[in-house]
Design an enzyme around this catalytic site. Structure first.
Site, PDB file in Angstrom:
ATOM      1  N   GLY A 182       0.781  -1.232   0.000  1.00 19.77           N
ATOM      2  CA  GLY A 182       0.000   0.000   0.000  1.00 19.77           C
ATOM      3  C   GLY A 182       0.816   1.287   0.000  1.00 19.77           C
ATOM      4  O   GLY A 182       0.343   2.310   0.496  1.00 19.77           O
ATOM      5  N   ARG A 201     -17.069 -13.998  -8.638  1.00 15.66           N
ATOM      6  CA  ARG A 201     -16.472 -12.651  -8.594  1.00 15.66           C
ATOM      7  C   ARG A 201     -17.499 -11.578  -8.285  1.00 15.66           C
ATOM      8  O   ARG A 201     -17.224 -10.625  -7.574  1.00 15.66           O
ATOM      9  CB  ARG A 201     -15.822 -12.315  -9.949  1.00 15.66           C
ATOM     10  CG  ARG A 201     -14.485 -12.974 -10.132  1.00 15.66           C
ATOM     11  CD  ARG A 201     -13.863 -12.573 -11.454  1.00 15.66           C
ATOM     12  NE  ARG A 201     -12.608 -13.276 -11.594  1.00 15.66           N
ATOM     13  CZ  ARG A 201     -11.422 -12.777 -11.227  1.00 15.66           C
ATOM     14  NH1 ARG A 201     -11.338 -11.572 -10.736  1.00 15.66           N
ATOM     15  NH2 ARG A 201     -10.323 -13.487 -11.375  1.00 15.66           N
ATOM     16  N   HIS A 242      -0.662   1.959 -12.825  1.00 14.31           N
ATOM     17  CA  HIS A 242      -0.021   0.794 -13.442  1.00 14.31           C
ATOM     18  C   HIS A 242       1.448   1.138 -13.712  1.00 14.31           C
ATOM     19  O   HIS A 242       1.744   2.216 -14.231  1.00 14.31           O
ATOM     20  CB  HIS A 242      -0.741   0.460 -14.758  1.00 14.31           C
ATOM     21  CG  HIS A 242      -0.203  -0.757 -15.426  1.00 14.31           C
ATOM     22  ND1 HIS A 242      -0.453  -2.028 -14.947  1.00 14.31           N
ATOM     23  CD2 HIS A 242       0.593  -0.908 -16.501  1.00 14.31           C
ATOM     24  CE1 HIS A 242       0.164  -2.909 -15.721  1.00 14.31           C
ATOM     25  NE2 HIS A 242       0.803  -2.247 -16.687  1.00 14.31           N
ATOM     26  N   GLU A 273       5.613   7.025  -8.982  1.00 15.67           N
ATOM     27  CA  GLU A 273       4.204   6.660  -8.776  1.00 15.67           C
ATOM     28  C   GLU A 273       3.625   7.473  -7.623  1.00 15.67           C
ATOM     29  O   GLU A 273       2.498   7.966  -7.692  1.00 15.67           O
ATOM     30  CB  GLU A 273       4.072   5.165  -8.452  1.00 15.67           C
ATOM     31  CG  GLU A 273       4.498   4.248  -9.581  1.00 15.67           C
ATOM     32  CD  GLU A 273       4.178   2.780  -9.303  1.00 15.67           C
ATOM     33  OE1 GLU A 273       3.128   2.494  -8.701  1.00 15.67           O
ATOM     34  OE2 GLU A 273       4.998   1.916  -9.680  1.00 15.67           O
TER      35      GLU A 273
HETATM   36  C1  GRF Z   1       2.658  -0.490  -7.825  1.00 14.05           C
HETATM   37  O1  GRF Z   1       3.810  -0.637  -8.605  1.00 14.05           O
HETATM   38  C2  GRF Z   1       1.467  -0.200  -8.685  1.00 14.05           C
HETATM   39  O2  GRF Z   1       1.781   0.555  -9.822  1.00 14.05           O
HETATM   40  C3  GRF Z   1       1.024  -1.567  -9.094  1.00 14.05           C
HETATM   41  O3  GRF Z   1       1.235  -2.396  -7.977  1.00 14.05           O
HETATM   42  C4  GRF Z   1       2.254  -1.810  -7.169  1.00 14.05           C
HETATM   43  C5  GRF Z   1       1.638  -1.614  -5.829  1.00 14.05           C
HETATM   44  O4  GRF Z   1       2.548  -1.124  -4.879  1.00 14.05           O
HETATM   45  N1  GRF Z   1      -0.339  -1.541  -9.566  1.00 14.05           N
HETATM   46  P1  GRF Z   1       2.028  -0.523  -3.513  1.00 14.05           P
HETATM   47  O5  GRF Z   1       1.169  -1.605  -2.842  1.00 14.05           O
HETATM   48  O6  GRF Z   1       1.235   0.709  -3.807  1.00 14.05           O
HETATM   49  O7  GRF Z   1       3.264  -0.250  -2.709  1.00 14.05           O
END
Ligand code: GRF
Length: 195
Positions: A14, A68, A112, A177
């Site tokens: 997270g 699901r 992503h 990110e």
């Molecule tokens: C990140 O690299 C995100 O882009 C991908 O999964 C990873 C999650 O990392 N979808 P975190 O749990 O936010 O540290």
């Protein structure tokens, strides 16, 4: 300013979720976190959410076996009960059904770790290195029925350096990110369709 209540859905550590909660500590941020929801009971991010004082909840998808939609109906009910009007997926590792995606259309985004449309799905860092790409990065996009296919909100780029491994490249992208996601969430909240 009215702040839009939002939820974050996770499956793991997270770190992106934490970046969103930190950004939302600023009272000028257009969103207010009301729930962190995990499909995995052992997701480290659940503890981190609690430490930030944000309600957290696990709905274990395994309980629903292969159904699901039953899992998603429970998730949808929890999101609505928390008052969420917008959802940010942050390392949420379940593909969502068209039923859920339509219900949250225009109000559901994901991060992503690739420069979409390149490298949808898993192992993005290894695939970018193997392809000999000069750069990689991350993308925040709206979620539609396809996997990693919705309209792009924003991207950040990093170079791929000689000798990079999937791990070194992931470590270069992750801080980007954490910058990109709060900015993109802000943008998406400000453009959210009126309900
Ligand atoms: C990140 O690299 C995100 O882009 C991908 O999964 C990873 C999650 O990392 N979808 P975190 O749990 O936010 O540290």
């Amino acid at each position: 300013m009215t702040r839009i209540p939002f939820a974050v859905m996770i499956s793991g550590r997270g770190s992106n979720m934490i970046a969103l909660l930190r950004a939302a500590e600023d009272e000028d941020f257009p969103g207010l976190p009301v729930l962190v929801l995990s499909n995995k009971p052992d997701a480290g991010g659940l503890l981190a959410a609690r430490a930030h004082g944000v309600p957290s909840l696990c709905i274990d998808h395994r309980v629903f076996k292969k159904d699901r939609e039953a899992f998603e109906r429970e998730v949808d009910a929890a999101l609505r009960a928390a008052g969420a009007e917008f959802v940010a997926l942050a390392g949420f590792m379940r593909v969502l059904t068209p039923w859920f995606v339509h219900r949250w259309a225009g109000r559901l985004i994901n991060i992503h770790p690739s420069l979409l449309p390149k490298y949808k799905g898993l192992d993005t860092h290894a695939r970018a290195i193997e392809a000999g790409d000069a750069e990689a990065g991350c993308t925040v996009h709206y979620v539609n029925e396809g996997v990693d296919e919705g309209t792009i909100i924003d991207q950040a780029r990093v170079p791929i350096l000689p000798g990079d491994t999937p791990e070194t490249l992931a470590a270069r992208i992750l801080p980007r990110e954490h910058e990109l996601y709060p900015q993109a969430l802000k943008q998406a909240l400000m453009q959210m369709p009126v309900r």
